[in-house]
Design a protein around this motif. Structure first.
Motif, mmCIF file in Angstrom:
data_model
loop_
_atom_site.group_PDB
_atom_site.id
_atom_site.type_symbol
_atom_site.label_atom_id
_atom_site.label_comp_id
_atom_site.label_asym_id
_atom_site.label_seq_id
_atom_site.Cartn_x
_atom_site.Cartn_y
_atom_site.Cartn_z
ATOM 1 N N ASP A 132 35.536 131.793 -6.164
ATOM 2 C CA ASP A 132 35.884 130.404 -6.455
ATOM 3 C C ASP A 132 36.964 130.360 -7.528
ATOM 4 O OD1 ASP A 132 33.942 129.467 -4.680
ATOM 5 O OD2 ASP A 132 32.386 129.418 -6.241
ATOM 6 N N ALA A 133 37.678 129.245 -7.599
ATOM 7 C CA ALA A 133 38.788 129.127 -8.554
ATOM 8 C C ALA A 133 38.331 129.361 -9.987
ATOM 9 C CB ALA A 133 39.442 127.755 -8.413
ATOM 10 N N ASP A 134 37.144 128.890 -10.345
ATOM 11 C CA ASP A 134 36.661 129.040 -11.725
ATOM 12 C C ASP A 134 36.478 130.504 -12.124
ATOM 13 O OD1 ASP A 134 36.640 126.305 -11.920
ATOM 14 O OD2 ASP A 134 34.459 126.090 -11.743
ATOM 15 N N ASP A 135 36.268 131.376 -11.140
ATOM 16 C CA ASP A 135 36.035 132.787 -11.439
ATOM 17 C C ASP A 135 37.302 133.502 -11.912
ATOM 18 O OD1 ASP A 135 33.271 132.813 -10.747
ATOM 19 O OD2 ASP A 135 33.831 132.825 -8.637
ATOM 20 N N TYR A 136 38.458 132.859 -11.733
ATOM 21 C CA TYR A 136 39.716 133.454 -12.182
ATOM 22 C C TYR A 136 40.124 132.961 -13.576
ATOM 23 C CZ TYR A 136 40.277 134.927 -7.333
ATOM 24 O OH TYR A 136 40.096 135.504 -6.095
ATOM 25 N N ALA A 137 39.315 132.112 -14.177
ATOM 26 C CA ALA A 137 39.638 131.563 -15.501
ATOM 27 C C ALA A 137 39.681 132.671 -16.548
ATOM 28 C CB ALA A 137 38.604 130.507 -15.896
ATOM 29 N N GLN A 139 42.007 134.833 -17.114
ATOM 30 C CA GLN A 139 42.644 136.079 -16.681
ATOM 31 C C GLN A 139 44.173 135.987 -16.683
ATOM 32 O OE1 GLN A 139 40.821 138.998 -15.940
ATOM 33 N NE2 GLN A 139 39.199 137.764 -16.864
ATOM 34 N N ASP A 143 47.663 128.132 -12.370
ATOM 35 C CA ASP A 143 46.962 127.418 -11.304
ATOM 36 C C ASP A 143 47.578 127.752 -9.941
ATOM 37 O OD1 ASP A 143 45.303 126.261 -13.174
ATOM 38 O OD2 ASP A 143 46.375 124.343 -13.213
ATOM 39 N N ILE A 146 46.418 131.243 -8.845
ATOM 40 C CA ILE A 146 45.028 131.197 -8.389
ATOM 41 C C ILE A 146 44.951 130.576 -7.003
ATOM 42 C CG2 ILE A 146 42.756 130.170 -8.817
ATOM 43 C CD1 ILE A 146 43.387 130.428 -11.832
ATOM 44 N N ARG A 150 43.598 132.490 -3.569
ATOM 45 C CA ARG A 150 42.481 131.951 -2.799
ATOM 46 C C ARG A 150 42.902 131.571 -1.376
ATOM 47 N NH1 ARG A 150 39.767 127.628 -4.058
ATOM 48 N NH2 ARG A 150 37.815 128.565 -3.378
#
Length: 231
Positions: A132-137, A139, A143, A146, A150
């Motif tokens: 999910d997008a939040d899992d790349y926060a 790093q 946007d 990311i 995805r």
């Protein structure tokens, strides 16, 4: 001219190396980004871990590459490390980019809490879906980066993650550089730390996240070239 074979981690194809490959070629080296079976444009192909090892070996032999630097990011360190053993004197060096390292009889999922990953593979028809997008926060990804990871990422064939590595020797016997991305943890995994105590391994740190081919492509390309030169 150094021949770099670039292999990205879970969910990613050769496209993930576009910027790094351009930097390497601009500096006079050659770069061969490789998509593994079951991913991106090869998503229709069945794949286990040994399929991925053979993908890498076949690419080196098909192009008749010599003086090869094999670069494995994240998951792909596992097949890259096995392929490095099999290409013999074609190899110059292995570079593990924030990667897992193969140990004979162990899988990618061995040695860390992975019950959730195994459950996800079972729930998604044998594939591990992209994060999910939040899992790349946290790093150092934009946007836009990311969103691209995805949208272009492919569900990863689960068998490649659960099957054991096959090595005749130890990854510690091959000349290797381990690139640790500090936003994804400030130290290499304990097993890798053990290999770094040997005289054939070197540690390089990057102050970025787990996907430096997106967050710091120019810096990563420089590190790859320095690693190839033994510096």
């Amino acid at each position: 001219m150094t021949q770099f074979v670039l292999v990205a981690g879970t969910w990613l194809g050769a496209w993930a190396w576009d910027e790094v490959a351009a930097e390497l070629r601009a500096a006079g080296d050659d770069a061969h980004p490789l998509t593994l079976s079951g991913l991106a444009e090869k998503r229709a192909l069945p794949a286990g871990q040994q399929t991925h090892v053979q993908d890498i070996v076949d690419e080196v032999e098909r192009l008749d590459l010599r003086d090869v630097v094999l670069v494995g990011h994240s998951y792909s360190g596992v097949p890259v490390g096995q392929a490095a053993e099999r290409i013999g004197d074609r190899l110059r060096r292995v570079v593990y980019v924030d990667a897992n390292v193969p140990f004979d009889g162990q899988s990618f999922l061995s040695g860390w809490p992975s019950d959730d990953v195994r459950a996800s593979i079972d729930a998604h028809g044998g594939h591990w879906p992209p994060l999910d997008a939040d899992d790349y926060a946290g790093q150092e990804l934009t946007d836009e980066q990311i969103a691209r990871v995805r949208s272009e990422g492919t569900p990863h064939p689960g068998a490649t993650l659960t099957e054991p590595a096959v090595l005749k020797g130890s990854a510690g016997e091959l000349p290797s550089v381990y690139v640790k991305c500090l936003l994804d943890g400030d130290a290499p995994p304990p097993a890798v730390a053990g290999l770094l105590k040997g005289d054939r391994w070197k540690l390089v740190e990057m102050d970025t996240g787990h996907w430096p081919m997106f967050s710091r492509p120019r810096e990563l390309a420089h590190i790859l070239r320095e690693s190839a030169a033994g510096r």
